[in-house]
Design a protein around this motif. Structure first.
Motif, mmCIF file in Angstrom:
data_model
loop_
_atom_site.group_PDB
_atom_site.id
_atom_site.type_symbol
_atom_site.label_atom_id
_atom_site.label_comp_id
_atom_site.label_asym_id
_atom_site.label_seq_id
_atom_site.Cartn_x
_atom_site.Cartn_y
_atom_site.Cartn_z
ATOM 1 N N ALA A 34 -61.999 -45.366 -67.458
ATOM 2 C CA ALA A 34 -62.227 -43.981 -67.064
ATOM 3 C C ALA A 34 -61.889 -43.045 -68.220
ATOM 4 O O ALA A 34 -62.624 -42.093 -68.494
ATOM 5 C CB ALA A 34 -61.386 -43.643 -65.842
ATOM 6 N N HIS A 66 -65.563 -53.146 -62.598
ATOM 7 C CA HIS A 66 -65.552 -52.578 -63.932
ATOM 8 C C HIS A 66 -66.678 -53.077 -64.795
ATOM 9 O O HIS A 66 -67.154 -52.377 -65.665
ATOM 10 C CB HIS A 66 -64.234 -52.925 -64.617
ATOM 11 N N VAL A 95 -64.154 -41.056 -61.067
ATOM 12 C CA VAL A 95 -63.668 -42.397 -60.741
ATOM 13 C C VAL A 95 -62.566 -42.265 -59.696
ATOM 14 O O VAL A 95 -61.648 -41.461 -59.846
ATOM 15 C CB VAL A 95 -63.125 -43.113 -61.997
ATOM 16 N N MET A 115 -60.362 -38.705 -62.891
ATOM 17 C CA MET A 115 -59.931 -39.759 -61.979
ATOM 18 C C MET A 115 -59.229 -39.142 -60.778
ATOM 19 O O MET A 115 -58.580 -38.104 -60.898
ATOM 20 C CB MET A 115 -58.949 -40.641 -62.754
ATOM 21 N N THR A 168 -71.481 -42.159 -63.828
ATOM 22 C CA THR A 168 -70.351 -41.774 -62.987
ATOM 23 C C THR A 168 -69.777 -40.423 -63.394
ATOM 24 O O THR A 168 -69.549 -40.167 -64.568
ATOM 25 C CB THR A 168 -69.252 -42.846 -63.091
#
Ligand code: GDP
Ligand code: MG
Length: 827
Positions: free
Chosen positions: A423, A385, A402, A430, A399
């Motif tokens: 996220a 993280h 996730v 996610m 990103t």
């Protein structure tokens, strides 16, 4: 301002209100707040105790209009945090510029209003005086017969001026000398000159007619005349003169300012002096002061920021038809030991190894695989993280998806929750991977229900978050995971334009022995090619070589492709944005600008700490004390992990504050900052270079070296609780330089060394340093002097050394010899 009363400052008016009535050679007078502006320049920190020597009695710091962009110390600090984030910074600066512009505009507006009011008043007064002058003139005429007698009420200069404006009316009534002047005056066509003459006239008159006791009124008369003359001249000049748009950067040399205005340098210097700035033409003045001067000379100010150098970076939006699909970029997050690394490895090996002998060794912090359905997927391998957050903090959102790993034999754990929050904060979709499904105790449904509490509703529970049961161990479900990712990415419609100059984000950077600084860059848009010139964070470079995730040389890398970039001039930081520019000069200029900006902000932060420390000291043990530290580490990941750990240390009384952290050897700059802030420097698997070590010794800056993060945390915790100096755990007892490397059969590589400092002891611990970075730590297998095995070799002697279980030694490496001591804690 102590020189307010000095004779250089003309036309100072009124109480110390901070406003100064300035008279400038080009005629205009205005009421300006010079004092506060300059004060800011002299003592930039209003809170600093030094402020008092500015002498100002006005609390200028309190007026936000007089500070640039309304920056408070707190905000400065906040900005400091964001500073490495190129994008965030740009946004910040844009905002700051906007605010700056606005406050300046306000200031200008206010000043204009003031001037206008002043002028209105002046006009009013003139009107009154004119009336009076007429009266006087009449009286004068009446008294003409009496001649020798001067006008009963001594005409004030304004009277006289008014008379002059009313043309020659009173003139015939004057003395011969006056009349002569009068003639000369009427011969001149220019009104401005006219008035000056009339001014002289009055002075003369005062002189001729003036007996004792006139001195004072004459001086004041002179001043007033001067003002009127200037005003008149200014008006006429405004018409004749070329009004220029003067480009004004954040600081400017006086002569250059004159040059840009097309004015004489001497006039500019004079003007500055009149406003109380004792400068020469070679000195630099700040933009605020320069702006005043530019306005005084009647030109227009065009503020340009140093940040404008960044404008060469191509910012154009891609039109939809130029966009093509790109691979999604996936970050795997989750609690420690839930199997992130295992899943990454399993995916890589399953998808990449196919058809390749020998398997793939991990090369860079990201890799690309292809899903069964043929979609390329880019996985980021950066640990956890910290990287995700810190990159995001720098504005590099790399990103797209996730993957949240939760072990089915465990439950939702603190870091799982953290990951969910990250996220969500980043608004990144996610996918839940329920791992270790092969285990007996696995309970996937428990994971699903646990997640409900954190507002993650998986598909199996009729939510919209995809969930996949996997086993990194057996490989079960990995393909479904990839397909889920592919599906998700199709929904996201990820696009980029490969046909433009590249931009990307650094996901990892390090100083590589032999290859120099290298950065793993994820290309986000455009195509990065060999030979491209680029700027990345505070560094720049020219792509010497590109290596893909398998360590192969490639000529180019398109969107969503991770590559290792060689050819940097320095080590950037994770999250730094890379932009290709056209010329080396541009790249260098931008990098230098950013370095300077960063340095300024660091210096500001450093100074703030000094102050806080002083306060902390003053308040003794009553309040929250701070232990400032600097962290340098071998790789970005460690640096960030340390920073995170450090920031967790602390209680109600003490707190650890990381002033700065970075990758690479400890340098003099670090020592400078540490000294300024009275902070120790933590070197994690890095060492200070020679000059930094010397400076640190001289300045008494403490440098501590660590290679185990727990030891570091322990020590800093100890230091923080009571701020006691932690006991030394390790002592360096010697250094040796490798002069030659011999290959000895059965023994392996043996280093022929010269002990350069202290002693080499066989029982001691050793570290291998390459460019001040620790590349190995261990013990010695042999320590030989000539042919004999010895226990100790002292400084100046040569010896042979070989490491236990380590062969990669090279000529030029340095061996550090240290002992560990039992630590006695005094807590
Ligand atoms: P990370 O800390 O999240 O990166 O977790 P790791 O990938 O290092 O895995 C932690 C431990 O769990 C290691 O000992 C792995 O071998 C083990 N592990 C990971 N995935 C699985 C799995 O699917 N099944 C089993 N039985 N063990 C696993
Ligand atoms: Mg791991």
């Amino acid at each position: 301002m102590s020189d307010t009363d000095g004779k250089k400052t003309l036309g100072v008016r009124g109480p110390r209100s901070g406003s100064v009535k300035q008279s400038f050679s080009h005629g205009r007078t205005k009421n300006v707040v010079v004092e506060t502006k300059r004060k800011r320049v002299v003592t930039p920190k209003p809170a600093a105790p030094k402020t008092s020597d500015g002498g100002g009695s006005k609390p200028v710091g309190g007026d936000p209009r007089k500070r640039p962009a309304g920056i408070t110390d707190a905000e400065l600090e906040r900005r400091m945090k964001a500073l490495t984030a190129a994008k965030a910074r740009e946004a910040d600066e844009a905002r700051a510029r906007e605010a700056d512009e606005k406050s300046r505009a306000e200031e200008r507006e206010r000043r204009r209003a003031e001037i206008e009011q002043k002028e209105a008043e002046e006009r009013e007064r003139e009107e009154a005086l004119k009336a009076k002058a007429e009266e006087d003139a009449k009286r004068l005429r009446d008294e003409q017969a009496a001649r020798a007698k001067p006008a009963a009420p001594q005409p004030t200069p304004a009277d006289v001026e008014a008379k002059a404006q009313k043309s020659a009316k009173p003139a015939p009534n004057r003395s011969d000398r006056d009349t002569r002047d009068q003639d000369a005056r009427t011969a001149k066509p220019k009104g401005a000159d006219d008035k000056r003459r009339s001014g002289k006239l009055t002075v003369n008159q005062a002189l001729t007619g003036g007996e004792g006791g006139r001195q004072r009124s004459m001086a004041s008369m002179k001043r007033q005349q001067e003002r009127a003359r200037k005003k008149a001249m200014g008006q006429s000049q405004d018409r004749e003169k070329v009004t220029r748009d003067v480009q004004l950067p954040e600081a400017i040399v006086v002569s250059e300012l004159a040059n840009r205005m097309g004015e004489k340098v001497s006039n500019v210097v004079k003007s500055l002096m009149q406003s109380g700035m004792m400068v020469t033409q070679t000195q630099t003045i700040d933009a605020d002061t320069a702006e005043l001067i530019i306005e005084e000379f009647g030109h227009r100010v065009v503020r340009v920021s140093d940040a404008d150098v960044e404008q060469v970076i191509e910012q154009t939006e891609d039109t939809p038809e130029k966009l093509t699909d790109r691979a999604p970029i996936i970050t795997i997050m989750g609690h420690v030991d839930h199997g992130k690394t295992s899943i990454l490895d399993a995916i890589r090996n399953a998808r990449v190894t196919a058809g390749e002998a020998g398997g793939i060794t991990q090369h860079i912090g990201a890799y690309q695989v292809t899903s069964e359905s043929g979609m390329p997927l880019t996985f980021l391998d950066t640990p956890g993280h910290a990287a995700f957050t810190s990159m995001r903090a720098r504005g590099a959102q790399v990103t797209d998806i996730v993957v949240l790993v939760v072990a089915a034999d465990d439950a939702v754990m603190p870091q799982t929750i953290e990951a969910i929050n990250h996220a969500k904060a980043a608004k990144v979709p996610m996918i839940v991977a329920i791992n270790k499904i092969d285990k007996h105790e696995a309970n996937a449904d428990k994971v699903r229900t646990d997640l409900l509490q954190h507002e993650v509703i998986v598909e199996k529970l009729s939510g919209d978050v995809q969930d996949v049961e996997v086993s990194a161990k057996t490989g079960k479900g990995l393909d479904s995971l990839l397909e889920s990712i592919a599906l998700q990415s199709e929904i996201l419609e990820l696009k980029a334009n490969p046909n433009r100059s590249a931009s990307g984000a650094v996901i990892e950077a390090k100083l590589d022995v032999g290859r120099g600084p290298v950065a793993t860059v994820l290309v986000q848009n455009g195509t990065l090619r060999q030979g491209d010139i680029f700027v990345v964070g505070e560094q720049w470079g020219k792509v010497r070589a590109l290596e893909n995730d398998r360590g192969e040389r490639v000529k180019e890398a398109g969107p969503s492709v991770p590559v290792e970039v060689l050819g940097l001039n320095g080590t950037p930081e994770a999250g730094d944005v890379l932009n290709v520019v056209e010329t080396e000069a541009q790249a260098r200029e931008i990098a230098e600008y950013r370095q300077k900006a960063a340095k300024d902000k660091r210096a500001a932060a450093g100074a703030a700490t000094t102050l806080e420390q002083m306060m902390a000291k003053a308040k003794a043990d009553e309040d929250v004390a701070e232990l400032p530290i600097l962290v340098k580490a071998d790789v970005q990941g460690s640096a960030e992990a340390i920073v995170q750990a450090m920031e967790k240390i602390g209680n109600d009384e003490v707190r650890v504050r990381v002033l700065h952290y970075g990758v690479g050897a400890i340098t003099e700059t670090d020592v400078g900052l540490a000294e300024a802030s009275n902070a120790p420097i933590i070197g994690f698997n890095v060492r200070a270079n020679a000059s930094a070590r010397n400076t640190a010794n001289q300045k008494g800056v403490e440098i501590r070296y660590y290679s185990v993060i727990y030891n570091l945390v322990d020590d800093v915790t100890a230091a923080a609780s009571g701020l006691l100096s932690a006991e030394v755990r390790e002592t360096f007892i010697g250094y040796a330089e490798i002069r030659e490397v011999f290959k000895v059969s059965k023994v392996g590589n043996v280093a022929g060394c010269l002990v350069t400092e202290g002693v080499a002891r066989r029982s001691a611990g050793v570290r291998l340093l390459r460019d001040n970075v620790v590349v190995h730590e261990g013990t010695l297998k042999t320590l030989k002097r000539f042919k004999d095995e010895v226990n100790e070799v002292i400084s100046g002697q040569e010896c042979g050394m070989a490491f236990e279980n380590y062969e990669d030694i090279r000529k030029g490496d340095v061996i550090e010899i240290f002992t560990r001591e039992e630590v006695e804690r005094t807590l």
